[in-house]
Design an enzyme around this catalytic site. Sequence first.
Site, PDB file in Angstrom:
ATOM      1  N   THR A  21     -14.340 -10.907  33.099  1.00 20.89           N
ATOM      2  CA  THR A  21     -14.235 -11.956  34.121  1.00 20.89           C
ATOM      3  C   THR A  21     -15.346 -11.728  35.149  1.00 20.89           C
ATOM      4  OG1 THR A  21     -12.492 -10.661  35.225  1.00 20.89           O
ATOM      5  CG2 THR A  21     -11.789 -12.478  33.797  1.00 20.89           C
ATOM      6  N   LYS A  27     -11.596  -4.458  30.729  1.00 18.52           N
ATOM      7  CA  LYS A  27     -12.220  -5.361  31.695  1.00 18.52           C
ATOM      8  C   LYS A  27     -11.604  -5.107  33.056  1.00 18.52           C
ATOM      9  CE  LYS A  27     -10.697  -8.693  33.402  1.00 18.52           C
ATOM     10  NZ  LYS A  27      -9.862  -9.073  34.605  1.00 18.52           N
ATOM     11  N   THR A  81      -4.824  -6.842  37.542  1.00 17.84           N
ATOM     12  CA  THR A  81      -5.514  -7.718  36.598  1.00 17.84           C
ATOM     13  C   THR A  81      -6.463  -6.958  35.692  1.00 17.84           C
ATOM     14  OG1 THR A  81      -7.215  -8.241  38.226  1.00 17.84           O
ATOM     15  CG2 THR A  81      -5.328  -9.723  38.105  1.00 17.84           C
TER      16      THR A  81
END
Length: 200
Positions: A157, A183, A194
């Site tokens: 991202t 990630k 996240t």
Amino acid sequence: MIRTTDLEWLTDGTVTSPLGFQAGAVAAGLKKSGGLDLCLIASDTPCAAAGVFTTNRVQAPPLQVTREHLLKTGGVARAVVVNSGNANACTGPQGDEDAREMARLAAARLGLAEDLVLVASTGVIGVPLPMDRIREGIARITVGPDGGALAAQAIMTTDTRPKAGAVRLEIAGRPVTIGGIAKGAGMIHPHMATMLAFLT
């Protein structure tokens, strides 16, 4: 005890470095950049599977579906379907159905039982998944033993570069290869909010 000197770091290692793992990725139009944003990681055989999940009060439907599938199978999985560009978080009952449909689509693509597929999503919050793009994208994904680097790109991202690696070592006299992709740029806090990481 394993020392770092006992590890052989593999050049260009990824989740497909261990034998029996395949991956692939496509650009499904979920990211504004037009880059890779949808991937599958698959095992040729059933795997002992486990997850470590955020303890945040708000937990997105993909996490809930993954946890449910691991409980149903007693910790066995064959694949993970992952998208970036949209977290499918704070999306209500529709988000739950979308996460389940992702598992169904990936299972059908790979010829697996739905419960053997885990789901992960990362990206913007509060926006429904564009399932038309997800459906079309999963139908186009081809997995192979060289697809790990593509999967590492597809889960990014705000990362400035893909994160992947693999090591070879001996455990109880047997050679073992461990591969992984991850990630997240400063995303392990709060409570692994996240961050995504997949180890094979």
